[in-house]
Design a protein around this motif. Structure first.
Motif, PDB file in Angstrom:
ATOM      1  N   SER A  15      -3.286   2.751  -6.682  1.00  0.00           N
ATOM      2  CA  SER A  15      -1.984   3.410  -6.617  1.00  0.00           C
ATOM      3  C   SER A  15      -1.052   2.680  -5.657  1.00  0.00           C
ATOM      4  O   SER A  15       0.143   2.506  -5.944  1.00  0.00           O
ATOM      5  N   PHE A  16      -1.576   2.247  -4.513  1.00  0.00           N
ATOM      6  CA  PHE A  16      -0.769   1.449  -3.586  1.00  0.00           C
ATOM      7  C   PHE A  16      -0.313   0.152  -4.261  1.00  0.00           C
ATOM      8  O   PHE A  16       0.847  -0.264  -4.118  1.00  0.00           O
ATOM      9  N   PHE A  17      -1.216  -0.489  -4.981  1.00  0.00           N
ATOM     10  CA  PHE A  17      -0.872  -1.731  -5.682  1.00  0.00           C
ATOM     11  C   PHE A  17       0.247  -1.498  -6.691  1.00  0.00           C
ATOM     12  O   PHE A  17       1.228  -2.249  -6.744  1.00  0.00           O
ATOM     13  N   ALA A  18       0.094  -0.457  -7.508  1.00  0.00           N
ATOM     14  CA  ALA A  18       1.090  -0.164  -8.544  1.00  0.00           C
ATOM     15  C   ALA A  18       2.451   0.135  -7.936  1.00  0.00           C
ATOM     16  O   ALA A  18       3.492  -0.298  -8.451  1.00  0.00           O
ATOM     17  N   GLN A  19       2.461   0.874  -6.829  1.00  0.00           N
ATOM     18  CA  GLN A  19       3.726   1.190  -6.180  1.00  0.00           C
ATOM     19  C   GLN A  19       4.373  -0.062  -5.595  1.00  0.00           C
ATOM     20  O   GLN A  19       5.595  -0.232  -5.674  1.00  0.00           O
ATOM     21  N   GLY A  20       3.570  -0.942  -5.001  1.00  0.00           N
ATOM     22  CA  GLY A  20       4.121  -2.189  -4.476  1.00  0.00           C
ATOM     23  C   GLY A  20       4.749  -3.027  -5.566  1.00  0.00           C
ATOM     24  O   GLY A  20       5.839  -3.598  -5.395  1.00  0.00           O
ATOM     25  N   ALA A  21       4.100  -3.108  -6.716  1.00  0.00           N
ATOM     26  CA  ALA A  21       4.626  -3.884  -7.838  1.00  0.00           C
ATOM     27  C   ALA A  21       5.910  -3.264  -8.380  1.00  0.00           C
ATOM     28  O   ALA A  21       6.899  -3.964  -8.640  1.00  0.00           O
ATOM     29  N   GLY A 106      14.164   7.583  -6.841  1.00  0.00           N
ATOM     30  CA  GLY A 106      14.162   7.881  -5.419  1.00  0.00           C
ATOM     31  C   GLY A 106      13.381   9.137  -5.076  1.00  0.00           C
ATOM     32  O   GLY A 106      12.546   9.137  -4.164  1.00  0.00           O
ATOM     33  N   LEU A 107      13.624  10.231  -5.812  1.00  0.00           N
ATOM     34  CA  LEU A 107      12.905  11.478  -5.552  1.00  0.00           C
ATOM     35  C   LEU A 107      11.399  11.297  -5.734  1.00  0.00           C
ATOM     36  O   LEU A 107      10.595  11.774  -4.921  1.00  0.00           O
ATOM     37  N   ALA A 108      11.015  10.610  -6.826  1.00  0.00           N
ATOM     38  CA  ALA A 108       9.592  10.429  -7.101  1.00  0.00           C
ATOM     39  C   ALA A 108       8.936   9.489  -6.097  1.00  0.00           C
ATOM     40  O   ALA A 108       7.779   9.686  -5.712  1.00  0.00           O
ATOM     41  N   VAL A 109       9.669   8.475  -5.642  1.00  0.00           N
ATOM     42  CA  VAL A 109       9.119   7.543  -4.657  1.00  0.00           C
ATOM     43  C   VAL A 109       8.827   8.268  -3.342  1.00  0.00           C
ATOM     44  O   VAL A 109       7.810   8.002  -2.689  1.00  0.00           O
ATOM     45  N   GLY A 142       0.594  -5.978  -4.365  1.00  0.00           N
ATOM     46  CA  GLY A 142       1.391  -5.515  -5.492  1.00  0.00           C
ATOM     47  C   GLY A 142       2.819  -6.005  -5.409  1.00  0.00           C
ATOM     48  O   GLY A 142       3.430  -6.373  -6.425  1.00  0.00           O
ATOM     49  N   GLY A 143       3.376  -6.019  -4.191  1.00  0.00           N
ATOM     50  CA  GLY A 143       4.725  -6.530  -4.014  1.00  0.00           C
ATOM     51  C   GLY A 143       4.849  -7.994  -4.380  1.00  0.00           C
ATOM     52  O   GLY A 143       5.830  -8.421  -5.000  1.00  0.00           O
ATOM     53  N   ILE A 144       3.848  -8.781  -4.009  1.00  0.00           N
ATOM     54  CA  ILE A 144       3.861 -10.208  -4.354  1.00  0.00           C
ATOM     55  C   ILE A 144       3.786 -10.388  -5.871  1.00  0.00           C
ATOM     56  O   ILE A 144       4.518 -11.188  -6.458  1.00  0.00           O
ATOM     57  N   VAL A 145       2.901  -9.609  -6.512  1.00  0.00           N
ATOM     58  CA  VAL A 145       2.773  -9.697  -7.973  1.00  0.00           C
ATOM     59  C   VAL A 145       4.072  -9.262  -8.643  1.00  0.00           C
ATOM     60  O   VAL A 145       4.564  -9.926  -9.576  1.00  0.00           O
ATOM     61  N   GLY A 146       4.651  -8.149  -8.174  1.00  0.00           N
ATOM     62  CA  GLY A 146       5.889  -7.668  -8.766  1.00  0.00           C
ATOM     63  C   GLY A 146       7.025  -8.659  -8.598  1.00  0.00           C
ATOM     64  O   GLY A 146       7.795  -8.904  -9.543  1.00  0.00           O
TER      65      GLY A 146
END
Length: 408
Positions: A15-21, A106-109, A142-146
């Motif tokens: 989940s952390f990975f997906a959010q970072g991406a 924004g709300l969901a994040v 995830g951020g790097i991949v995204g």
């Protein structure tokens, strides 16, 4: 029980990975979003500011939600909403649709960030050792991949929805399947008699105790937003780099953030959270100092690299410290603390930009440097708190381990 923990940790890490991406795919394509919808330069800051403001609302709402439903359920449904809102940003046809998609995002994040860290803190308590940095390391990955996928989409001139659709199609079902194995914390009955009072005795008391961590969170995100929003401009306009070289510092920053978080838990276990936070603050401040006095682009990149290595430990340890300070109401503490993530993001970029225009950008870099150094004053708030067992570390609880989100 070991298998429950292992699956819970893996599913939460995803989940952390997906959010970072997802977040990287949004922020790195802001110019493309602006062009697609014809958003003016004057209106763009309004759209961008709305996302963290609404995320703060989502975080506050999550504090109330988790009184009725477990954080795992909030995370299970907020993550698909974030991914679908991202797709909506890429597939909309007008500015009104863009506004709705960004508002939902924004709300969901806010709900997603708060519930992820709630689960991370409770899982760390169950493990009885530091694992919080590992979750944020996966977020950095995830951020790097995204960001890499966003670069490919821009390089091949793909429409936004074409760039986003494959990512959402992969991450959304995987996140839903993985959510079956989230592990929630214990019930109120599992907590020690004195725990609830530590966090529920009154809003003023809680906020007074939480305030040092709120300040550290704000300062960390002021530093982070400085790098995110100004590193490229600083290298190109102040240090005279090429346009291509100016894109490198943020990528290097993300990589060093990943590396620092990957090894940070070992430092916490060996030396304690307070020592790691002090070292991180000193390294980050040194990085900003190097950036401010750098004679050229390569020295400037070295400075941004040090900033990444230092800042990367502050946010995960701030969430973990909130969980230790309020073991009986850690969910509420984390939801409130998470708001200051967005406060720092909102303050940092405009503050540095205004100082840079009014003074110099070199001088502006001294502001996040000083603020990060202030973290040293509050480092004692990160020390392990005596728990119900009379020690400085938390012991795993059977009730915590056995209470997975799917009834495990």
């Amino acid at each position: 029980m070991t298998e429950v923990l292992r699956r819970g940790r893996a599913s939460l890490a995803f989940s952390f990975f997906a959010q970072g991406a997802a977040f990287a795919l949004l922020v790195t394509r802001i110019p493309a979003i602006q062009n697609r919808y014809g958003v003016s330069d004057a209106l763009l800051p309004v759209f961008l500011a709305a996302v963290p403001i609404l995320a703060g609302v989502g975080s506050v709402s999550t504090e109330q939600l988790v009184k009725r439903i477990p954080p795992s359920r909030v995370l299970r449904w907020s993550q698909p909403v974030v991914l679908l809102a991202l797709l909506g940003v890429g597939a909309g046809r007008g500015m009104a649709q863009l506004g709705v998609a960004l508002a939902v995002f924004g709300l969901a994040v806010g709900a997603l960030d708060a519930s992820m860290n709630m689960l991370g803190v409770s899982l760390q308590r169950t493990y009885g050792r530091s694992i919080m940095l590992s979750f944020h390391a996966v977020y950095s990955l995830g951020g790097i991949v995204g960001a890499s996928l966003a670069w490919m989409g821009a390089h091949w001139h793909l429409a936004l929805w074409v760039s986003y659709l494959p990512v959402v199609a992969v991450l959304l079902p995987a996140a839903l399947v993985g959510s079956r194995w989230y592990v929630d914390g214990g019930t109120e009955a599992d907590k020690a008699p004195g725990d609830a009072g530590a966090g529920a005795g009154g809003t003023g008391v809680v906020f007074t105790m939480l305030l040092p961590l709120c300040l550290v969170m704000t300062f960390a995100y002021i530093g982070d937003s400085t790098v995110s929003n100004w590193s490229a401009k600083y290298l190109q306009d102040v240090l005279g780099s090429s346009e291509q070289l100016a894109t490198v510092p943020y990528n290097v920053y993300m990589v060093t953030t990943l590396l620092g978080r990957a090894i940070g838990d070992f430092g916490v276990r060996r030396f304690g959270a307070a020592a790691v936070v002090r070292l991180g603050a000193l390294v980050a401040a040194a990085g900003f100092a190097v950036v401010a006095v750098a004679p050229g682009a390569w020295i400037g990149m070295l400075g941004f690299t040090l900033v990444g290595l230092g800042l990367c430990v502050l946010v995960p340890q701030t969430f973990a410290a909130a969980g230790r300070l309020f073991p009986g109401s850690s969910d509420a503490a984390i939801a409130r603390l998470n708001i200051f993530n967005y406060v720092g993001f909102l303050i940092g970029s405009p503050l540095v930009g205004a100082l840079g225009d009014a003074w110099t950008y070199r001088g502006a870099m001294a502001v996040p440097m000083v603020l990060v150094l202030v973290t040293l004053v509050y480092a004692r708030s990160f020390a392990a708190q005596p728990d119900r067992y009379g020690g400085g570390h938390e012991r795993p609880r059977t009730a915590d381990v056995g209470r997975g989100s799917n009834g495990l």
